[in-house]
Design an enzyme around this catalytic site. Structure first.
Site, PDB file in Angstrom:
ATOM      1  N   ASP A  16       0.564  -0.886  -0.068  1.00  0.00           N
ATOM      2  CA  ASP A  16      -0.031   0.115  -0.037  1.00  0.00           C
ATOM      3  C   ASP A  16       0.735   1.590  -0.179  1.00  0.00           C
ATOM      4  O   ASP A  16       2.192   1.875   0.590  1.00  0.00           O
ATOM      5  CB  ASP A  16      -0.285   0.021   0.843  1.00  0.00           C
ATOM      6  CG  ASP A  16      -1.997   0.689   1.353  1.00  0.00           C
ATOM      7  OD1 ASP A  16      -2.693   1.456   0.047  1.00  0.00           O
ATOM      8  OD2 ASP A  16      -2.712   1.500   2.022  1.00  0.00           O
ATOM      9  N   ARG A  20       0.479   7.647  -3.008  1.00  0.00           N
ATOM     10  CA  ARG A  20       0.035   8.716  -1.797  1.00  0.00           C
ATOM     11  C   ARG A  20       1.609   9.276  -2.425  1.00  0.00           C
ATOM     12  O   ARG A  20       2.077  10.374  -2.542  1.00  0.00           O
ATOM     13  CB  ARG A  20       0.424   8.333  -0.402  1.00  0.00           C
ATOM     14  CG  ARG A  20      -1.024   8.620   0.349  1.00  0.00           C
ATOM     15  CD  ARG A  20      -1.273   7.989   0.913  1.00  0.00           C
ATOM     16  NE  ARG A  20      -1.651   6.044   1.258  1.00  0.00           N
ATOM     17  CZ  ARG A  20      -1.048   5.563   2.051  1.00  0.00           C
ATOM     18  NH1 ARG A  20      -0.945   5.695   3.564  1.00  0.00           N
ATOM     19  NH2 ARG A  20      -1.298   4.055   2.195  1.00  0.00           N
ATOM     20  N   TRP A  21       2.357   7.688  -2.777  1.00  0.00           N
ATOM     21  CA  TRP A  21       4.030   7.914  -3.032  1.00  0.00           C
ATOM     22  C   TRP A  21       4.478   9.296  -4.544  1.00  0.00           C
ATOM     23  O   TRP A  21       5.131  10.594  -4.360  1.00  0.00           O
ATOM     24  CB  TRP A  21       5.082   6.735  -3.038  1.00  0.00           C
ATOM     25  CG  TRP A  21       6.413   7.086  -3.416  1.00  0.00           C
ATOM     26  CD1 TRP A  21       6.982   7.244  -2.342  1.00  0.00           C
ATOM     27  CD2 TRP A  21       6.859   7.050  -4.476  1.00  0.00           C
ATOM     28  NE1 TRP A  21       8.548   7.249  -3.032  1.00  0.00           N
ATOM     29  CE2 TRP A  21       8.521   7.529  -4.562  1.00  0.00           C
ATOM     30  CE3 TRP A  21       6.646   7.847  -5.858  1.00  0.00           C
ATOM     31  CZ2 TRP A  21       9.013   7.576  -5.563  1.00  0.00           C
ATOM     32  CZ3 TRP A  21       7.772   7.945  -6.820  1.00  0.00           C
ATOM     33  CH2 TRP A  21       8.776   7.645  -6.493  1.00  0.00           C
ATOM     34  N   ARG A  29      -0.380   9.174 -10.135  1.00  0.00           N
ATOM     35  CA  ARG A  29      -0.436   8.315  -9.373  1.00  0.00           C
ATOM     36  C   ARG A  29       0.154   6.324  -9.516  1.00  0.00           C
ATOM     37  O   ARG A  29       0.336   5.495  -8.878  1.00  0.00           O
ATOM     38  CB  ARG A  29      -2.029   7.585  -8.701  1.00  0.00           C
ATOM     39  CG  ARG A  29      -2.846   8.716  -7.904  1.00  0.00           C
ATOM     40  CD  ARG A  29      -4.011   7.838  -7.981  1.00  0.00           C
ATOM     41  NE  ARG A  29      -3.826   6.784  -7.874  1.00  0.00           N
ATOM     42  CZ  ARG A  29      -4.450   6.187  -6.078  1.00  0.00           C
ATOM     43  NH1 ARG A  29      -3.831   7.235  -4.933  1.00  0.00           N
ATOM     44  NH2 ARG A  29      -4.209   5.200  -5.844  1.00  0.00           N
ATOM     45  N   HIS A  33       2.821   2.777  -8.309  1.00  0.00           N
ATOM     46  CA  HIS A  33       3.477   2.057  -9.041  1.00  0.00           C
ATOM     47  C   HIS A  33       4.242   1.074  -9.699  1.00  0.00           C
ATOM     48  O   HIS A  33       4.811  -0.171  -9.982  1.00  0.00           O
ATOM     49  CB  HIS A  33       1.563   1.249  -9.707  1.00  0.00           C
ATOM     50  CG  HIS A  33       0.276   1.539  -9.359  1.00  0.00           C
ATOM     51  ND1 HIS A  33      -0.211   1.638  -7.749  1.00  0.00           N
ATOM     52  CD2 HIS A  33      -0.618   2.387 -10.108  1.00  0.00           C
ATOM     53  CE1 HIS A  33      -0.818   1.752  -7.625  1.00  0.00           C
ATOM     54  NE2 HIS A  33      -1.569   2.855  -8.819  1.00  0.00           N
ATOM     55  N   SER A  61      -6.449  -6.098  -5.854  1.00  0.00           N
ATOM     56  CA  SER A  61      -8.087  -6.341  -5.778  1.00  0.00           C
ATOM     57  C   SER A  61      -8.873  -6.037  -6.270  1.00  0.00           C
ATOM     58  O   SER A  61      -8.527  -5.218  -7.289  1.00  0.00           O
ATOM     59  CB  SER A  61      -7.721  -5.324  -3.154  1.00  0.00           C
ATOM     60  OG  SER A  61      -9.263  -4.557  -4.575  1.00  0.00           O
ATOM     61  N   THR A  62     -10.129  -7.284  -5.916  1.00  0.00           N
ATOM     62  CA  THR A  62     -11.109  -6.816  -7.036  1.00  0.00           C
ATOM     63  C   THR A  62     -11.808  -5.707  -6.661  1.00  0.00           C
ATOM     64  O   THR A  62     -12.460  -4.557  -7.457  1.00  0.00           O
ATOM     65  CB  THR A  62     -12.106  -8.595  -6.492  1.00  0.00           C
ATOM     66  OG1 THR A  62     -11.790  -9.178  -6.477  1.00  0.00           O
ATOM     67  CG2 THR A  62     -13.439  -8.111  -7.165  1.00  0.00           C
ATOM     68  N   GLU A  63     -11.916  -5.063  -5.482  1.00  0.00           N
ATOM     69  CA  GLU A  63     -12.322  -3.894  -5.514  1.00  0.00           C
ATOM     70  C   GLU A  63     -11.620  -3.107  -6.240  1.00  0.00           C
ATOM     71  O   GLU A  63     -11.716  -1.772  -6.932  1.00  0.00           O
ATOM     72  CB  GLU A  63     -12.652  -3.109  -3.735  1.00  0.00           C
ATOM     73  CG  GLU A  63     -12.917  -3.993  -3.331  1.00  0.00           C
ATOM     74  CD  GLU A  63     -12.884  -5.845  -2.646  1.00  0.00           C
ATOM     75  OE1 GLU A  63     -11.303  -5.742  -2.617  1.00  0.00           O
ATOM     76  OE2 GLU A  63     -13.929  -6.273  -2.258  1.00  0.00           O
ATOM     77  N   TRP A  65     -10.860  -2.760  -9.472  1.00  0.00           N
ATOM     78  CA  TRP A  65     -11.356  -2.481 -10.144  1.00  0.00           C
ATOM     79  C   TRP A  65     -12.447  -0.902 -10.690  1.00  0.00           C
ATOM     80  O   TRP A  65     -12.471  -0.207 -11.585  1.00  0.00           O
ATOM     81  CB  TRP A  65     -12.642  -3.764 -11.082  1.00  0.00           C
ATOM     82  CG  TRP A  65     -12.099  -5.085 -11.476  1.00  0.00           C
ATOM     83  CD1 TRP A  65     -12.315  -6.147 -10.480  1.00  0.00           C
ATOM     84  CD2 TRP A  65     -11.160  -4.888 -12.502  1.00  0.00           C
ATOM     85  NE1 TRP A  65     -11.301  -6.659 -11.014  1.00  0.00           N
ATOM     86  CE2 TRP A  65     -10.894  -6.318 -12.648  1.00  0.00           C
ATOM     87  CE3 TRP A  65     -10.833  -4.257 -13.502  1.00  0.00           C
ATOM     88  CZ2 TRP A  65      -9.905  -7.379 -13.290  1.00  0.00           C
ATOM     89  CZ3 TRP A  65     -10.291  -5.313 -14.811  1.00  0.00           C
ATOM     90  CH2 TRP A  65      -9.781  -6.005 -14.622  1.00  0.00           C
ATOM     91  N   LEU A 127      11.754 -20.775  -3.906  1.00  0.00           N
ATOM     92  CA  LEU A 127      10.361 -19.223  -3.241  1.00  0.00           C
ATOM     93  C   LEU A 127       9.114 -19.834  -4.404  1.00  0.00           C
ATOM     94  O   LEU A 127       9.537 -19.613  -5.448  1.00  0.00           O
ATOM     95  CB  LEU A 127      11.255 -18.332  -3.694  1.00  0.00           C
ATOM     96  CG  LEU A 127       9.575 -16.759  -3.262  1.00  0.00           C
ATOM     97  CD1 LEU A 127       9.547 -17.291  -1.766  1.00  0.00           C
ATOM     98  CD2 LEU A 127      10.610 -15.502  -3.958  1.00  0.00           C
ATOM     99  N   SER A 192      -8.017  -5.822   4.641  1.00  0.00           N
ATOM    100  CA  SER A 192      -8.084  -5.057   3.525  1.00  0.00           C
ATOM    101  C   SER A 192      -8.770  -6.408   2.456  1.00  0.00           C
ATOM    102  O   SER A 192      -9.115  -6.388   1.408  1.00  0.00           O
ATOM    103  CB  SER A 192      -7.911  -4.198   3.074  1.00  0.00           C
ATOM    104  OG  SER A 192      -7.660  -3.108   3.773  1.00  0.00           O
TER     105      SER A 192
HETATM  106  C1  FPP Z   1      -1.989   0.170  -3.880  1.00  0.00           C
HETATM  107  O1  FPP Z   1      -2.300   1.295  -3.673  1.00  0.00           O
HETATM  108  C2  FPP Z   1      -1.590  -0.358  -4.590  1.00  0.00           C
HETATM  109  C3  FPP Z   1      -1.456  -1.589  -5.369  1.00  0.00           C
HETATM  110  C4  FPP Z   1      -3.455  -0.736  -5.991  1.00  0.00           C
HETATM  111  C5  FPP Z   1      -0.824  -1.602  -6.932  1.00  0.00           C
HETATM  112  C6  FPP Z   1       0.137  -2.100  -6.313  1.00  0.00           C
HETATM  113  C7  FPP Z   1       0.968  -2.897  -7.598  1.00  0.00           C
HETATM  114  C8  FPP Z   1       2.420  -2.887  -7.933  1.00  0.00           C
HETATM  115  C9  FPP Z   1       3.316  -2.618  -7.028  1.00  0.00           C
HETATM  116  C10 FPP Z   1       2.609  -3.459  -9.388  1.00  0.00           C
HETATM  117  C11 FPP Z   1       3.437  -4.764  -8.891  1.00  0.00           C
HETATM  118  C12 FPP Z   1       4.076  -5.239  -9.815  1.00  0.00           C
HETATM  119  C13 FPP Z   1       3.222  -6.933 -10.062  1.00  0.00           C
HETATM  120  C14 FPP Z   1       3.885  -7.787 -11.455  1.00  0.00           C
HETATM  121  C15 FPP Z   1       3.265  -7.866  -8.628  1.00  0.00           C
HETATM  122  P1  FPP Z   1      -2.096   2.638  -3.655  1.00  0.00           P
HETATM  123  O2  FPP Z   1      -2.227   2.772  -5.192  1.00  0.00           O
HETATM  124  O3  FPP Z   1      -3.746   1.974  -2.633  1.00  0.00           O
HETATM  125  O4  FPP Z   1      -1.883   3.592  -2.477  1.00  0.00           O
HETATM  126  P2  FPP Z   1      -2.515   4.623  -1.574  1.00  0.00           P
HETATM  127  O5  FPP Z   1      -2.861   4.135  -0.746  1.00  0.00           O
HETATM  128  O6  FPP Z   1      -1.786   5.349  -1.575  1.00  0.00           O
HETATM  129  O7  FPP Z   1      -3.120   4.844  -2.015  1.00  0.00           O
END
Ligand code: FPP
Length: 241
Positions: A16, A20-21, A29, A33, A61-63, A65, A127, A192
């Site tokens: 998570d 924000r990052w 956003r 990622h 997550s499913t949410e 979408w 792994l 969650s």
């Molecule tokens: C939640 O942060 C993060 C996600 C919904 C996506 C995570 C996906 C990756 C890091 C890519 C990984 C790639 C592979 C192939 C595994 P958020 O967007 O909810 O952050 P926020 O809470 O700051 O809004």
């Protein structure tokens, strides 16, 4: 359960804080990622080096979408690119990839990329990297109930024969040990809809770092925190020794 392991056999992570990052840096956003993929790479490397056998990552997550279409598209294309780019390194490290979640809602292209990474890494023995994509723990349990009900309706199982093992073995994670340690970055202290059945005895760890800032040293810090905890599985201290 009887012996104290200092290294968790299975670590599961809710990644998570990407959005924000990015916002903190005036970026979109999806750029959070993209940066988060580097943290994924480091977590995998550290898990392999430390002898963790299973690493589950909650990638979508499913949410999710329900997020803006452009963010969903950016995530889908990031999954495709990442599995293509990372495949050689994953194979070299002995990592086997398994995907859990719905799949049916993905485009054919995304489905094929996910199937391809599972196929090309199938020989990995160090792994198992489990990617939870379009995953919902409640949907997983509902699917399991449906499957078990079908077996009862068809006379292959009686209601009395349904055990904890029957339920666990009907989840997407059948055959995978429950997580010993669940990490959620980003400062929130909740699960969650992630591995709710499997989390029964997991140690929970909630660092405030945002996922793109959570790097190898932070993963190792989480392993150290785990090693210092006493797990009792409902027993008293002497009972687990
Ligand atoms: C939640 O942060 C993060 C996600 C919904 C996506 C995570 C996906 C990756 C890091 C890519 C990984 C790639 C592979 C192939 C595994 P958020 O967007 O909810 O952050 P926020 O809470 O700051 O809004």
């Amino acid at each position: 359960m009887s012996e104290k392991r200092t290294v968790p056999r299975h670590v599961a992570i809710i990644m998570d804080g990407n959005g924000r990052w990015a916002k903190q840096r005036g970026k979109e956003r999806y750029e959070g990622h993209i940066e988060g993929v580097t943290s994924v790479r480091e977590a995998v490397k550290s898990a392999v080096r430390n002898g963790v056998e299973y690493l589950t990552l909650y990638a979508f997550s499913t949410e999710n979408w329900g997020r803006p279409a452009e963010e969903v598209e950016a995530l889908m294309s990031l999954f495709c690119r990442s599995v293509i780019n990372e495949a050689p390194e994953l194979i070299a490290q002995g990592v086997r990839v398994k995907v859990i979640g719905h799949r049916s809602r993905f485009s054919r292209q995304v489905r094929e990329h996910l199937e391809e990474i599972e196929r090309s890494t199938a020989q990995g023995e160090r792994l198992t990297l489990i990617l939870a994509i379009d995953y919902s723990s409640r949907d997983e349990m509902t699917d399991a109930v449906r499957r078990i009900a079908r077996e009862v309706a068809e006379g292959r199982l009686t209601p009395e024969e349904i055990s904890v093992q029957t339920v666990g073995g009907s989840l997407y994670t059948a055959g995978i040990p429950d997580p010993d340690l669940i990490v959620r970055t980003g400062g929130e202290s909740r699960l969650s809809n992630f591995l709710l059945w499997q989390a029964s005895y997991a140690e929970l760890y909630f660092p405030t770092l945002l996922w793109p800032d959570f790097r190898e040293a932070d993963f190792e810090e989480a392993l150290r925190a785990y090693a210092s905890r006493e797990r009792r599985f409902g027993l008293v201290s002497d009972g687990v020794k």
